[in-house]
Enzyme design. Structure first.
Site, short mmCIF file in Angstrom:
data_model
loop_
_atom_site.label_atom_id
_atom_site.label_comp_id
_atom_site.label_asym_id
_atom_site.label_seq_id
_atom_site.Cartn_x
_atom_site.Cartn_y
_atom_site.Cartn_z
N GLY A 76 38.95 -78.64 -14.04
CA GLY A 76 39.67 -79.38 -14.89
C GLY A 76 40.22 -78.88 -16.17
N GLN B 138 42.36 -77.93 -25.01
CA GLN B 138 41.67 -76.71 -24.77
C GLN B 138 43.10 -75.77 -24.61
OE1 GLN B 138 39.49 -77.97 -20.98
NE2 GLN B 138 38.45 -76.46 -21.72
N CYS C 183 32.53 -75.03 -18.64
CA CYS C 183 33.79 -75.10 -19.22
C CYS C 183 34.51 -73.98 -19.50
CB CYS C 183 33.45 -75.87 -20.67
SG CYS C 183 35.16 -76.35 -21.50
N LEU C 184 35.99 -73.99 -19.16
CA LEU C 184 36.95 -72.84 -19.48
C LEU C 184 36.71 -72.56 -20.84
CD1 LEU C 184 39.85 -73.76 -17.01
CD2 LEU C 184 37.99 -72.28 -16.39
N GLU D 129 36.48 -84.10 -18.96
CA GLU D 129 37.60 -83.96 -19.49
C GLU D 129 38.05 -85.16 -20.55
OE1 GLU D 129 38.72 -81.09 -19.28
OE2 GLU D 129 37.74 -80.59 -17.27
ZN ZN Z 1 35.73 -78.22 -20.69
#
Ligand code: ZN
Length: 171
Positions: free
Chosen positions: A46, A51, A90-91, A133
């Site tokens: 996600g 982000q 998380c990215l 998200e």
């Molecule tokens: Zn994240």
């Protein structure tokens, strides 16, 4: 379509609350397409608009192979059921993982890129991604919800006491 830069831990945008989307225009469609491409490029489940630098209530989730990517504009969680406990990352926090408790079944109500409202229900990883998200859109990151973060040693060995079950060793 283009790959966007993902903002990382420490960027104040990750703590801010996103604004509702009011214009369902071409730019929104482009942002969503780019977010899907960026999520896939990074092997994420996600991605949320803050982000990639936009304080808008937009996120994408791709965590169930049987579904096309879910595009969520102005999403709200409308139902939560059961519970799951596991590792989450998380990215925007590369290499960091924590143990986070989430509902196992989550229903979200949102608009698509054209402004049409819909509801969708996810289980397991998809439910976790919906929660993760939508949290981003409220300036909340998983690091503030984790019961604890995992150490580099635990990540290498996979030896995490809380995730051990009595049936260890069985297939
Ligand atoms: Zn994240």
């Amino acid at each position: 379509m283009a790959i966007r830069n993902i903002v990382k831990d420490g960027d104040p945008i990750l703590k801010k609350t996103c604004r509702k989307v009011e214009a369902f225009d071409e730019k929104l469609g482009e942002l969503i397409d780019d977010m899907i491409e960026t999520m896939r490029e990074s092997n994420g489940a996600g991605l949320a608009a803050p982000q990639v630098g936009f304080l808008k209530q937009v996120c994408v989730v791709e965590a169930d192979d049987s579904k096309p990517p879910v595009e969520l504009v102005n999403p709200e969680i409308i139902a939560e059921d059961e519970e799951q406990f596991g590792m989450e990352g998380c990215l925007s926090f590369p290499g960091q993982y924590g143990l986070v408790r989430r509902p196992r079944i989550v229903t979200v109500r949102a608009q698509d890129r054209h402004g049409n409202w819909f509801e969708t229900t996810g289980e397991d990883l998809e439910a976790r991604a919906f929660m993760h998200e939508v949290d981003h859109l409220n300036g909340v990151t998983f690091t503030s919800l984790a019961e604890r973060m995992l150490s580099p040693e635990e990540l290498v060995s996979g030896d995490i006491p809380e995730l051990k079950t009595d049936e260890e060793g069985e297939e």
